[in-house]
Scaffold this motif. Sequence first.
Motif, PDB file in Angstrom:
ATOM      1  N   ASP A   1      10.393   2.358 -11.218  1.00 50.26           N
ATOM      2  CA  ASP A   1      10.752   3.754 -10.908  1.00 50.26           C
ATOM      3  C   ASP A   1      11.300   4.166  -9.302  1.00 50.26           C
ATOM      4  O   ASP A   1      11.214   5.473  -9.298  1.00 50.26           O
ATOM      5  CB  ASP A   1       9.871   4.775 -11.458  1.00 50.26           C
ATOM      6  N   TYR A   2      11.675   3.128  -8.715  1.00 48.19           N
ATOM      7  CA  TYR A   2      12.352   3.302  -7.366  1.00 48.19           C
ATOM      8  C   TYR A   2      13.711   3.212  -7.545  1.00 48.19           C
ATOM      9  O   TYR A   2      13.937   2.284  -8.135  1.00 48.19           O
ATOM     10  CB  TYR A   2      11.429   2.478  -6.331  1.00 48.19           C
ATOM     11  N   ARG A   3      14.385   4.046  -6.470  1.00 44.68           N
ATOM     12  CA  ARG A   3      15.811   3.595  -6.274  1.00 44.68           C
ATOM     13  C   ARG A   3      15.871   3.684  -4.803  1.00 44.68           C
ATOM     14  O   ARG A   3      16.022   4.828  -4.163  1.00 44.68           O
ATOM     15  CB  ARG A   3      16.414   4.835  -6.846  1.00 44.68           C
TER      16      ARG A   3
ATOM     17  N   CYS B   1      16.688  -0.505  -7.897  1.00 40.72           N
ATOM     18  CA  CYS B   1      14.929  -0.737  -8.031  1.00 40.72           C
ATOM     19  C   CYS B   1      14.783  -2.064  -7.444  1.00 40.72           C
ATOM     20  O   CYS B   1      13.450  -2.158  -7.003  1.00 40.72           O
ATOM     21  CB  CYS B   1      14.646  -0.713  -9.346  1.00 40.72           C
ATOM     22  N   TYR B   2      15.605  -2.854  -7.058  1.00 33.16           N
ATOM     23  CA  TYR B   2      15.649  -4.091  -6.698  1.00 33.16           C
ATOM     24  C   TYR B   2      16.025  -3.930  -4.974  1.00 33.16           C
ATOM     25  O   TYR B   2      17.042  -3.664  -4.717  1.00 33.16           O
ATOM     26  CB  TYR B   2      16.447  -5.270  -7.118  1.00 33.16           C
TER      27      TYR B   2
END
Length: 872
Positions: free
Chosen positions: A98-100, A26-27
């Motif tokens: 909630d992003y990958r 997510c980072y």
Amino acid sequence: MTRLIKQKLRGWIDNFLKGTYNHFLCYLPVNIGFFSFWALKIFFSGVKLDENQASIIKKIPEKSIIIYAAKNKSYFKYLFYHTRYRQKGLPVPEIGLDYRVVIWQPVSRIFRIVLSHLDYIFHNKAWPNPYKSGYIKQELINGRSGLLSLVEKRGFYRRFVKEKADPIRYLIEIQKSIESPIFIVPQLMFFSKKPHRSTPNLIDIIFGTEENPGKIRRIVTLFKTPGNVFVEVSEPVNLKEFLALNENRYQSIEQQSLLLRRYLLAQINQHRRSIVGPILKSREELKENILTNNKLQKFMYDHSKKRDIPIQRVRKEAEKYLDEIAANYNIAIIRMAAFVIRWIISTMFEGVTVNNDVLNEVKIMSKRGPLILVPCHKSHIDYLILSYILYNNNMPCPHIAAGKNLSFWPLGPLFRRGGAFFIRRTFRGAVLYSKVFAEYINKLLEEGFNIEMFIEGGRSRTGKLIMPKLGLLSILLSAYKNGSCDDMIFVPIFIGYDRVLEESAYLNEIEGGQKEPENLLQVIKAGRLLKKRYGRIYIKFHEPISLNELLSESGSKIQDMSSKEQNAFIRNLGHRIINAIDSVSLVTPYSLVASAILNCPKKSFTYDYLMSEMEIYMTYLFSKNAEMADTLVLDQARAFEKVLDHYTHRKFIEKIPKKDEKSQSFDVIFKVNESKRPVLEYYKNNCISFFIPAAFTALAILENDAFQFSTSDIINSYTFLQEFFKNEFSYDVDKTPDYFVRKNIKIFIDDAILMPHSTLPDTYNLTSAGYRKLKLFSSFLKTYFESYFIVLNFFMRYPKEFINTNDRLKKVQSMGNRMYKRKGIERKEALSKINFQNAVDYFTSHGVRSSDDRNRIEFYVDTIKRYMSYLP
């Protein structure tokens, strides 16, 4: 040995993982590598992010946590914000809630993430969670920015059924535990300015809508029409303040999360509507909705019974009226028109000046309710150029109230597709038409369309603002009263030109000629205009006026007003709008030079004399902080010379060489071409509103006929002049004559026209140089006094039984021509049909209708003669 290897391996793992399991996809770090950043920069180069949008983010207070919010989950948008915001020096969304992100991660990070996840699973028999571990919270507190999506396919299912972490709730929990505010900044990416249709087509079904396109449509749009893709930043939401609101403070955290998500989605949807407009229904769908609504149905049944007409015939008539009125909004025509207008501007004009800072305020206000755009009306170009400016600034083109005379073939159908709906000049006797038109306006506002109306009723033939026509304004307020919209935002707009296209046609009409009806032949003839240059176009937006706020200030609700009170409010609003347009109008060198030429007391003058006269006017304008054209501000002498050359070339004035006997050199004398004075009057009137308070004050001082006076000595005279010329010049209804007199006295003192008395309070002395300057200011009124004097002579001559209202103006015009030839009046520009009509309206409303009203006529004749004796 095995133990030693394990320890070394453990040490190497801890060292590689930097002693923490907090390594997540997510980072996405700011520094993703030169080649990755370069590739993304090139890929997204076709997406526009204007500086005024970036400035919204820059205004967020320092030490705030910034979370960007997108409506739909999209890695395409995430990567764009990450790349472009780094380029712009804005806070970069490194944390994707909630992003990958995998592909764009540095290779070393991917290894670290994989190893940390495996090690964590091995030791904890669970999957690492950036929410539960506190990783996201700590990174945000440490100053990183994030991105969250409000809607995704399985997001609700995961939150509601699986009870997975909700990013919105997570942010609320963080906000409650820290002092620094979290700002949520909604982001919108547009792939087209097309309004959404009520029914999607096949392409939308297969490739996604233009609001949320699929991967293929997104990439095709980006590379095929890169200029069409742009980003808008909506108003940041201060989460701390949102939670402190009374309606949110005592809610549970689940309810607060729900309210915040709804609020953000509503804001994004409203912002999108302010760009592309509301959902576009077909003309047939709108037509059916209007004709079948209960109010119109009931009215048609009552109308049928009252007139004893079959209901089928009434319905047929109503449908015919709606076809006559309704627009047929088509974005393809609007795009094509934008291209044509861009070409016209580059061919015929030297550019367009717009106050974009206020336009941005208008854009923000448009989210609160439909805009009612109210420009002044000087040319047929007005509605074309305004729609073009709005379209170019990512705002929907409005529905435009156009006169029925413009519905001729072939332009009528094109205007309809550009958003024009047609209105008759009068509704007299057309009861059913009036009701159908009102219901059409109701529907436009209900759907959320912006409306453009010309409050003057038609194009100004005199160059100054016409007093407001209140019919359409009344229909709009009735629609608001009936609940068609929550608020209505009025936007007064000044549109000015160095030169107006219809100049010769206006001159013909002013001098008594008939207005030619619009037709195809006129369009063909207009092609000749393309060979000329008309200077610059100036568009100035006034600060938007919220109807809700206006009613709140007055302490009343429109629903509670009686018919009389509502009419008074509408009349006041009409004058407020006219005054607002006047307040943002702009002085051009063309109008200022025309004023100086026509106000010159002699028929011939030198260049130096004209410059000294314009210097007096410029000093006054600077004292008023009047808005001026850039050319006047940068180099006024050069601007004046350019205009003089232009007026000489067009034979408005003539250059006459004059020999100086002493120096034996030639000087240049200018002389006005008498036949061209009405054209110069048109351009003088473009800036006359700036000088009318000075003209009234100056004439009131001169009429006092003393070199020493007090304010009270001239108030009555100022009040009379303001009321006498109320059909010519608008004024701020919220301010008294005393206010205007004192304001102008202060300006006159600063310019050494007046001197305060050394001992007597509120008493002033007129200087010798000031006397000449007062004459120059009062000269703005001479044309109007002469026009009104002609009308009085007409009433003086004809008894009531000889006056036919149908041919009254023709007789006035004829009398004026005779008086001009016999030197009864001096100025040819006083022979204005429009001035005559205004004078007739004033005198008939004040008891002067024929020679029978001798006492009233004598009063006004004496008054006009007295004032004119002080004019140059």
